[in-house]
Design an enzyme around this catalytic site. Structure first.
Site, PDB file in Angstrom:
ATOM      1  N   ARG A  43      71.627  68.594  19.700  1.00 54.05           N
ATOM      2  CA  ARG A  43      70.255  68.961  19.321  1.00 54.05           C
ATOM      3  C   ARG A  43      70.175  69.648  17.960  1.00 54.05           C
ATOM      4  NH1 ARG A  43      65.909  69.055  22.941  1.00 54.05           N
ATOM      5  NH2 ARG A  43      66.299  67.440  24.471  1.00 54.05           N
ATOM      6  N   ARG A  47      63.984  70.933  16.843  1.00 55.77           N
ATOM      7  CA  ARG A  47      63.061  72.062  16.967  1.00 55.77           C
ATOM      8  C   ARG A  47      63.481  73.398  16.364  1.00 55.77           C
ATOM      9  NH1 ARG A  47      64.198  71.974  23.428  1.00 55.77           N
ATOM     10  NH2 ARG A  47      66.431  72.363  23.265  1.00 55.77           N
ATOM     11  N   ARG A  56      57.119  67.021  11.636  1.00 51.03           N
ATOM     12  CA  ARG A  56      56.627  66.478  12.905  1.00 51.03           C
ATOM     13  C   ARG A  56      55.155  66.761  13.146  1.00 51.03           C
ATOM     14  NH1 ARG A  56      58.487  66.353  17.928  1.00 51.03           N
ATOM     15  NH2 ARG A  56      56.290  66.206  18.378  1.00 51.03           N
ATOM     16  N   ASP A  92      65.515  59.888  21.370  1.00 48.21           N
ATOM     17  CA  ASP A  92      65.500  60.546  22.672  1.00 48.21           C
ATOM     18  C   ASP A  92      66.070  59.567  23.689  1.00 48.21           C
ATOM     19  OD1 ASP A  92      64.386  63.046  24.182  1.00 48.21           O
ATOM     20  OD2 ASP A  92      63.873  61.330  25.434  1.00 48.21           O
ATOM     21  N   TYR A 167      64.778  60.867  35.803  1.00 49.60           N
ATOM     22  CA  TYR A 167      63.405  60.892  35.280  1.00 49.60           C
ATOM     23  C   TYR A 167      62.542  59.808  35.920  1.00 49.60           C
ATOM     24  CZ  TYR A 167      64.835  64.291  31.783  1.00 49.60           C
ATOM     25  OH  TYR A 167      65.289  65.425  31.175  1.00 49.60           O
TER      26      TYR A 167
HETATM   27  C1  LIG Z   1      64.643  67.409  28.395  1.00 48.58           C
HETATM   28  C2  LIG Z   1      63.975  66.482  27.428  1.00 48.58           C
HETATM   29  C3  LIG Z   1      64.326  65.119  27.205  1.00 48.58           C
HETATM   30  N1  LIG Z   1      63.511  64.635  26.233  1.00 48.58           N
HETATM   31  C4  LIG Z   1      62.666  65.633  25.803  1.00 48.58           C
HETATM   32  C5  LIG Z   1      62.927  66.771  26.565  1.00 48.58           C
HETATM   33  C6  LIG Z   1      62.188  68.050  26.482  1.00 48.58           C
HETATM   34  C7  LIG Z   1      62.690  68.823  25.321  1.00 48.58           C
HETATM   35  C8  LIG Z   1      62.008  70.158  25.283  1.00 48.58           C
HETATM   36  O1  LIG Z   1      60.779  70.186  25.145  1.00 48.58           O
HETATM   37  O2  LIG Z   1      62.732  71.130  25.411  1.00 48.58           O
HETATM   38  C9  LIG Z   1      61.703  65.481  24.714  1.00 48.58           C
HETATM   39  C10 LIG Z   1      62.277  65.739  23.383  1.00 48.58           C
HETATM   40  N2  LIG Z   1      63.493  65.291  22.934  1.00 48.58           N
HETATM   41  C11 LIG Z   1      63.680  65.664  21.640  1.00 48.58           C
HETATM   42  C12 LIG Z   1      62.503  66.340  21.215  1.00 48.58           C
HETATM   43  C13 LIG Z   1      62.282  66.829  19.815  1.00 48.58           C
HETATM   44  C14 LIG Z   1      62.309  68.281  19.676  1.00 48.58           C
HETATM   45  C15 LIG Z   1      63.611  68.934  20.109  1.00 48.58           C
HETATM   46  O3  LIG Z   1      64.563  68.927  19.328  1.00 48.58           O
HETATM   47  O4  LIG Z   1      63.626  69.415  21.237  1.00 48.58           O
HETATM   48  C16 LIG Z   1      61.638  66.415  22.304  1.00 48.58           C
HETATM   49  C17 LIG Z   1      60.289  67.083  22.369  1.00 48.58           C
HETATM   50  C18 LIG Z   1      64.827  65.387  20.783  1.00 48.58           C
HETATM   51  C19 LIG Z   1      66.087  64.883  21.366  1.00 48.58           C
HETATM   52  N3  LIG Z   1      66.393  64.551  22.661  1.00 48.58           N
HETATM   53  C20 LIG Z   1      67.676  64.138  22.727  1.00 48.58           C
HETATM   54  C21 LIG Z   1      68.224  64.173  21.418  1.00 48.58           C
HETATM   55  C22 LIG Z   1      69.596  63.662  21.016  1.00 48.58           C
HETATM   56  C23 LIG Z   1      70.748  64.461  21.382  1.00 48.58           C
HETATM   57  C24 LIG Z   1      71.190  65.504  20.400  1.00 48.58           C
HETATM   58  O5  LIG Z   1      70.608  65.672  19.315  1.00 48.58           O
HETATM   59  O6  LIG Z   1      72.186  66.160  20.716  1.00 48.58           O
HETATM   60  C25 LIG Z   1      67.230  64.653  20.574  1.00 48.58           C
HETATM   61  C26 LIG Z   1      67.312  64.895  19.085  1.00 48.58           C
HETATM   62  C27 LIG Z   1      68.420  63.647  23.921  1.00 48.58           C
HETATM   63  C28 LIG Z   1      67.923  64.029  25.253  1.00 48.58           C
HETATM   64  N4  LIG Z   1      66.634  63.963  25.705  1.00 48.58           N
HETATM   65  C29 LIG Z   1      66.589  64.355  27.030  1.00 48.58           C
HETATM   66  C30 LIG Z   1      67.921  64.655  27.447  1.00 48.58           C
HETATM   67  C31 LIG Z   1      68.308  65.094  28.834  1.00 48.58           C
HETATM   68  C32 LIG Z   1      68.751  64.429  26.339  1.00 48.58           C
HETATM   69  C33 LIG Z   1      70.229  64.545  26.278  1.00 48.58           C
HETATM   70  C34 LIG Z   1      70.635  65.775  25.574  1.00 48.58           C
HETATM   71  C35 LIG Z   1      70.474  67.046  26.356  1.00 48.58           C
HETATM   72  O7  LIG Z   1      71.051  67.175  27.432  1.00 48.58           O
HETATM   73  O8  LIG Z   1      69.762  67.932  25.835  1.00 48.58           O
HETATM   74  C36 LIG Z   1      65.374  64.350  27.863  1.00 48.58           C
END
Ligand SMILES: Cc1c2[nH]c(c1CCC(=O)O)Cc1[nH]c(c(CCC(=O)O)c1C)Cc1[nH]c(c(CCC(=O)O)c1C)Cc1[nH]c(c(C)c1CCC(=O)O)C2
Length: 359
Positions: A43, A47, A56, A92, A167
Site C-alpha cells: 500500500r 492514501r 484522486r 485493486d 467479498y
Molecule cells: C480492503 C479494501 C480492498 N479494496 C479497498 C479496500 C478498502 C480500503 C480502505 O478504505 O481502507 C478499496 C481501495 N483499495 C485501494 C484504495 C485506494 C486508497 C488506499 O490506498 O487505500 C481503496 C479506497 C488501493 C489498493 N488496494 C490494493 C492495492 C495493491 C496492493 C499494495 O499496494 O500493496 C492498492 C494500491 C489491494 C487490495 N485491495 C483489497 C485487498 C484485501 C487488497 C490486498 C492488499 C491488502 O491486504 O491490503 C480490498
C-alpha cells in the site's frame, strides 16, 4: 548465459524488464546475493500520500484504475518520494472482477461492496474468464510504468481466490467470514467451482501484467488467516496453487502473502511461492523456518512507524538481522501502510534499511 546489466536506461536493448533483472529486489526474490536488503511497502501507493489525495480528488477509486495516465503517476509517487526498490501497480484486487462485469463498487470508508452475493451455482454466471481485451488500461499503464521506472522493477498483483470469494459471498468486507465458511462447508461443489473460476481470472490478470512488463507478482490472500490449516489445505490451497503454477510458466518471482497466516506459512509456501510474506505477529526467524528454503518478505508492524524513531530503528535492525538467515529477504511492513502514516518516517526507514544492511 546470464548477462549483468548495470544501467538505468529503460531503452536498454533487452527492454526495461531486462534492465530490472539485476536489481536488489529481484535478486532477493531469487535468493541471490544482494548489495543491500531491498525494501518496498504494501500500500505504498495511495492514501498516506498528500500528492495522491490531491490527484484522486473527486474521482472514484475504480475509475482512477481505468485511467493509465493517473495510474502511472500514482504508481510512481512512492518510488520518487521514498526511494523504494520496487513499485507496485496502483490498482485493486476487485479490478478484474469489475472488468468482467461483476456489479460492484468501492464505497469510501467501507471498502468493496458486491451487489449479487454468491450462494448457488447459477450465481457464478457473472464470473466469466478474463481476457486481456477486458483490461486494456492495465496493459497500457503497466507498459508506461515499466518504461518510466527503468531498472526499478514493477510488481503486478492480484487477489487470491479465497480473499476474492470472501467479498463475493459476504457482499462486502467481513470480520468473521460467516457466509463464506457456510458456503465452503455447506455447498462444497459451489465453493470449488467459485474458487476455480476466480483462480482462472486471477491467473489471467497476472499474465496480462507480466506480458505488459511486470517483473514479479504478488498474490494477496489477505484474509486466508481466518482459516484453520486443515481447511486452508482442503478448500483453498489447491486453487491458489493453480494460480501460482500458471504464473510459474511466465518466469517471474511469485510472492504470496496473507494477514495472520502464521500457521499457514508452510502451506502457502508449498502452494508454489518463491517469496512468502510474513506479517508482524510472527517472529521473522520463525517465519523463515516455516517456509523452508524460500525467500521471505516483511515484517515490521505497520503501527510501529508511529513509535519514536529509536524504536523503529531497533526493531528494523532485528528484522534485518533475522532476514540474513533466509535465502533472500525483502524488507516490508507486515501489512499495508496505514492511512495516517507520516511519509517522512517511511523515507527515513528506506534509507535506514539500505544503510544498515549494506554494512
Ligand atoms: C480492503 C479494501 C480492498 N479494496 C479497498 C479496500 C478498502 C480500503 C480502505 O478504505 O481502507 C478499496 C481501495 N483499495 C485501494 C484504495 C485506494 C486508497 C488506499 O490506498 O487505500 C481503496 C479506497 C488501493 C489498493 N488496494 C490494493 C492495492 C495493491 C496492493 C499494495 O499496494 O500493496 C492498492 C494500491 C489491494 C487490495 N485491495 C483489497 C485487498 C484485501 C487488497 C490486498 C492488499 C491488502 O491486504 O491490503 C480490498
Amino acid at each position: 548465459m546470464e548477462t549483468t546489466i548495470q544501467t538505468n536506461d529503460a531503452n536498454h536493448p533487452g527492454g526495461a524488464a531486462a534492465a530490472a533483472h539485476d536489481s536488489a529486489f529481484l535478486r532477493a526474490c531469487r535468493g541471490e546475493p544482494v548489495p543491500y536488503t531491498p525494501v518496498w511497502f504494501m500500500r505504498q501507493a495511495g492514501r498516506a500520500l498528500p500528492e495522491y489525495r490531491a490527484l484522486r480528488e473527486g474521482t472514484p477509486m475504480l475509475e482512477t484504475c481505468t485511467r493509465p495516465e493517473q495510474v502511472v503517476e500514482i504508481t510512481m509517487q512512492p518510488v520518487r518520494r521514498y526511494g523504494v526498490d520496487a513499485a507496485i501497480l496502483y490498482s485493486d484486487i476487485m479490478v478484474p472482477l469489475k472488468a468482467i462485469g461483476v456489479d460492484l463498487d468501492i464505497v469510501p470508508g467501507t471498502g468493496p461492496v458486491v451487489a449479487h452475493r454468491v450462494r448457488e451455482l447459477s450465481d457464478l454466471d457473472q464470473l466469466r474468464p478474463l481476457e486481456a481485451a477486458d483490461v486494456p488500461y492495465v496493459s497500457a499503464a503497466v507498459g508506461e510504468v515499466v518504461r518510466t521506472l527503468g531498472s526499478t522493477p514493477l510488481i503486478g498483483f492480484t487477489g487470491a481466490p479465497f480473499t476474492l470469494a470472501s467479498y463475493l459471498v459476504e457482499g462486502g468486507p467481513s470480520r468473521d467470514h460467516t457466509a463464506t465458511k457456510a458456503l465452503m462447508y455447506g455447498a462444497p461443489d459451489v465453493w470449488h467451482e467459485l474458487l476455480a473460476r476466480l483462480a482462472r481470472i486471477s491467473a489471467n490478470f497476472l499474465r496480462v501484467q507480466v506480458e505488459a512488463g511486470a517483473s514479479a507478482v504478488q498474490l494477496f490472500d489477505s484474509w486466508a488467516g481466518s482459516l484453520a490449516p486443515a481447511d486452508y489445505d482442503a478448500y483453498v490451497r489447491p486453487h491458489s496453487e493453480a494460480v501460482l503454477a500458471e504464473v510459474g510458466t511466465l518466469g517471474v518471482p511469485r510472492i504470496h502473502f496473507g494477514v495472520g497466516t502464521g500457521e499457514l506459512l508452510g502451506s502457502m509456501a508449498a502452494a508454489g511461492a518463491d517469496v512468502v510474506g510474513v506479517d508482524w505477529r510472527v517472529p521473522l526467524r520463525d517465519g523463515i523456518e516455516r517456509v523452508a528454503g524460500r525467500a521471505v518478505q516483511g515484517n515490521l508492524d505497520p503501527a510501529l512507524v508511529f513509535a519514536p524513531w529509536e524504536i523503529i530503528a531497533d526493531k528494523s535492525r532485528s528484522i534485518l538481522a533475522a532476514g540474513r538467515s533466509a535465502p533472500g529477504h525483502i524488507f516490508n511492513l507486515g501489512h499495508g501502510v496505514l492511512p495516517t502514516t507520516d511519509p517522512d518516517v517511511l523515507t527515513r526507514l528506506v534509507d535506514f534499511v539500505h544503510a544498515e544492511s549494506a554494512r
